[in-house]
Write an enzyme that holds these catalytic residues in place. Structure first.
Site, PDB file in Angstrom:
ATOM      1  NE  ARG A  97      -2.310  -1.492   3.407  1.00  0.00           N
ATOM      2  CZ  ARG A  97      -2.762  -1.351   4.653  1.00  0.00           C
ATOM      3  NH1 ARG A  97      -3.924  -0.770   4.870  1.00  0.00           N
ATOM      4  NH2 ARG A  97      -2.060  -1.791   5.679  1.00  0.00           N
ATOM      5  CG  ASN A 105      -4.658  -4.636   2.711  1.00  0.00           C
ATOM      6  OD1 ASN A 105      -4.149  -4.572   1.601  1.00  0.00           O
ATOM      7  ND2 ASN A 105      -3.937  -4.649   3.822  1.00  0.00           N
TER       8      ASN A 105
END
Length: 775
Positions: free
Chosen positions: A20, A38
């Site tokens: 990320r 996520n």
């Protein structure tokens, strides 16, 4: 240019690996607004910006990914510009727990170079800190309790971050952004030395190295379990450790600080160096070199030994305080039981084994033994696939994406497999489920794997064909729990199915060669030539069926196998006299036992039929006086391989294929008889060992080639523990390929029983129907 919007879904190992923050940096580089988060087994990215920038950004996702991530797919969906998505900048949004599907958790990763530099740099705030980690390294699987993978759902939750660590953790431009295992000496776990009570010492790791170099045995708690550690230069600590464990002959794995040190006592090929240095850091089986100087008690009577490099900062630090070239690092457990993970349990169960304990206060949620690999002619073979690889799944997307299958494996060297949504998660090494503690561990590990993959229901359970295995009984209990059918899969069929998955082939002739697998006729198979199309198999040939007088006693005392294999080929009185004069030490109860074995064969009493390759190799090892008692799995065959390693293949031993019960079989008794005759003539034992291995190998290869011709198949594969033997593997490969066939060996799965559960899952996925439809 007009601004556009897109939703991008990325699937693979993309959680807990710095994915990320990497997306955050890429999005800013391409001047895109939006967010990333996520969603279980995928990462969701929503962006808005110029179309060209979005396309370049999407390309960079694949080419500029974090070093330990693995991307299976990147799917982009262009969204309508209805004005509903208006972002200011790019954000990393908190993981969503509201999702369906599984989450791919990365395995534990060895300490990266950046973290190691910090640990070894005087003045750094993490100087000499043994739990240093970042998004590129450190524990994952062993610390996670549930998903999604965030710190509060790991054992690191017990260690709140200090202000300095929190600043790094919250900075998307820092490599420790959302590094769930990050910590420092101020806020993280601590290591301590223990003996009867905690020992007050400024530097426990330095003191531990000193104690080891003085000849003490330490229990050292690490990432996924505990090791017993001892010096490898002096004989006495190793002998003491063997006496305490009751493991008098089994080779111990070792750890060395670096490649040059390993080269000082072992041969290291380029491909072996590469896997040693990989972030998986398995134990690698290497050949001892001519200058080998470690104690002969490390790996007695073997030409090779298992070596690994440090994979945690704790290991690296230990070697900074010693000149020892290597330490034994063997799993800390009593034989057959699971590796120990809890401090109090480590202290109590290893009392009398370890002199001191180097422990820490971070909880190990999932124990995970070290992985073990070796090479055969440059080809990698997994002996044990565990730490560094588990729980990375196998791709079943071309086999079945709908069925949930739980496969329980065999009984010894057990792993289990969980198939969900086209991904098959093979567990860490579990071990010998005939031991109660290990059987409980199996059940706990199943529950945990189902939890972290969000598997609530199972459509099918699959297990071994053997009716008395504890795993078979557990399968039927779980079948009742989930109200689903249980599929029993023949042992060697599962081996063949795992091999076919490895190579993506639908059918093959499989040489299944191992110690034992329950056959569909109730006998003990282990030298089989099978045709397999994954869902079904046909037994086409085998080694000659032999009797095992006393059943499993022959696996421990292979001289019994000598008598059985030669009973119809040798004068009985001469055979018994030979056993009583030349091999009496191999019968624990002396002459009386020799007579009992002969009586069993004469009366056809207490005999178990077998076609096992392992039993044949054991008999050869015994008849050459290489090994007369098996004290650990595969001992006789391993010592035979080591003896043969320096031998010359100069004897023309008989390779005779005969018909028996309507099937081609290799007459292994004639091979053994010829070996005995040449030994009695005074021929060189080392050369006989070499020729005997070659004869068995060529016989198996000829049986397989004949079967392949009958079926019109080009693929011939080898599976089973015998294929860890490099000489046997390479001989069969040469014979098969010289005859124009393609030879397949395991490359991403275990040749031994560690991948039986994977093969069971393959058979179930292809054989079973769901909702009345074939998947």
């Amino acid at each position: 240019m007009k601004s556009k919007k897109a939703r991008i879904l990325v699937q693979g190992i993309v959680q807990g690996v710095g994915f990320r923050p990497n997306i955050y940096r890429l999005a800013n580089a391409w001047d895109l607004n939006g967010y990333v988060r996520n969603l279980g087994n995928v990462v969701e990215i929503v962006v808005e910006g110029f179309e060209e920038n979005i396309e370049s950004f999407t390309s960079d996702i694949k080419t500029k990914k974090p070093p330990i991530s693995k991307i299976d797919s990147v799917k982009i969906e262009w969204l309508d510009d209805d004005g509903s998505l208006q972002f200011s900048g790019f954000q990393i949004v908190e993981s969503s727990s509201n999702f369906s599907g599984s989450s791919v958790i990365p395995p534990d990763i060895a300490t990266c170079n950046n973290c190691l530099k910090e640990v070894l740099k005087n003045g750094d705030r993490r100087y000499r800190y043994p739990f240093t980690a970042c998004t590129d390294c450190g524990p994952r699987f062993t610390v996670i309790s549930s998903i999604p993978y965030d710190r509060e759902r790991t054992s690191m939750d017990s260690f709140p971050l200090c202000p300095d660590c929190m600043e790094e953790y919250e900075d998307p431009d820092d490599r420790r952004y959302h590094a769930e295992a990050t910590c420092c000496p101020v806020c993280g776990p601590e290591v301590f030395l223990y003996r009867e009570e905690k020992i007050s010492v400024d530097n426990p790791i330095k003191e531990a190295a000193k104690l080891l170099d003085e000849g003490n045995v330490l229990a050292m708690k690490g990432i996924g379990g505990t090791h017993l550690v001892a010096n490898t230069i002096d004989d006495l600590p190793i002998i003491n450790l063997r006496n305490k464990l009751g493991r008098m002959n089994q080779p111990f794995a070792c750890m060395s600080p670096d490649i040059p040190t390993i080269r000082s006592f072992a041969e290291v090929a380029d491909y072996e160096e590469k896997i040693l240095l990989s972030n998986n850091r398995p134990i690698v089986i290497l050949k001892k070199n001519r200058d080998y100087y470690l104690s002969p008690h490390v790996a007695p009577e073997l030409h090779n030994l298992g070596i690994m490099l440090p994979y945690s900062a704790l290991h690296h630090l230990l070697f900074t305080y010693t000149n020892s070239p290597s330490y034994i690092m063997t799993s800390a457990n009593m034989p057959g039981e699971p590796m120990l993970t809890q401090n109090q349990e480590i202290i109590s169960k290893l009392e009398g084994v370890a002199d001191y304990y180097l422990l820490h206060n971070r909880k190990i949620i999932n124990r995970c033994d070290d992985s073990v690999v070796r090479f055969r002619g440059g080809d990698l073979a997994f002996i044990r696939r565990s730490r560094g690889y588990v729980p990375e799944p196998y791709d079943f997307s071309n086999i079945n994406t709908d069925l949930n299958v739980l496969a329980l494996g065999p009984e010894i060297d057990v792993t289990f497999s969980l198939l969900k949504e086209g991904k098959c998660y093979v567990s860490q090494h579990v071990g010998d489920t005939t031991k109660y503690e290990t059987f409980l561990y199996l059940q706990e590990a199943i529950e945990h794997m189902m939890g972290i993959t969000r598997t609530d229901n199972v459509d099918m359970i699959t297990c071994d064909l053997h009716p008395q295995f504890f795993t078979t009984k557990l399968a039927h209990e779980l079948g009742e729990r989930f109200q689903c059918p249980v599929l029993e899969v023949q042992h060697h069929h599962a081996h063949a199915a795992a091999l076919s998955l490895d190579w993506g082939v639908e059918e093959l002739i499989c040489i299944a060669a191992d110690g034992v697998g329950y056959g569909d006729d109730g006998s003990a198979w282990g030298g089989e030539i099978l045709y397999s199309n994954r869902t079904e198999y046909e037994r086409m040939a085998s080694l000659m069926p032999q009797n095992m007088p006393g059943g499993d006693l022959t696996t421990r005392y292979p001289a019994r196998m000598i008598v059985a294999m030669l009973y119809s080929y040798y004068d009985e009185d001469e055979l018994l006299e030979l056993m009583k004069t030349d091999y009496l030490d191999y019968f624990p109860h002396g002459s009386k036992e020799v007579d009992i074995v002969a009586n069993q064969l004469e009366r056809n009493f207490n005999l178990t039929g077998t076609t096992s390759t392992g039993r044949v190799l054991d008999a050869v090892a015994a008849i050459l006086h290489i090994c007369g008692e098996r004290t650990y799995e595969g001992e006789c065959a391993m010592k035979l391989e080591s003896m043969a390693y320096s031998g010359e293949d100069r004897f023309d031993l008989p390779i005779k294929i005969v018909r028996k019960n309507g099937m081609d079989v290799l007459d292994t008794s004639r091979i053994l008889l010829s070996v005995l005759e040449k030994k009695l003539e005074g021929e060189n034992v080392i050369d006989l060992a070499c020729s005997a291995q070659r004869a068995v190998s060529e016989g198996l290869a000829e049986l397989a080639i004949s079967a392949a011709r009958k079926k019109g198949i080009n693929n011939i594969g080898g599976s089973g523990g015998v294929f860890y033997n490099e000489a046997i593997s390479m001989t069969i490969k040469t014979v098969v390929e010289n005859d124009g066939f393609r030879f397949l060996q395991h490359k991403n799965s275990c040749a031994g029983d560690g991948s039986v559960s994977l093969g069971q899952a393959v058979v179930a996925a292809l054989s079973c129907t769901k909702n009345g439809n074939k998947s």
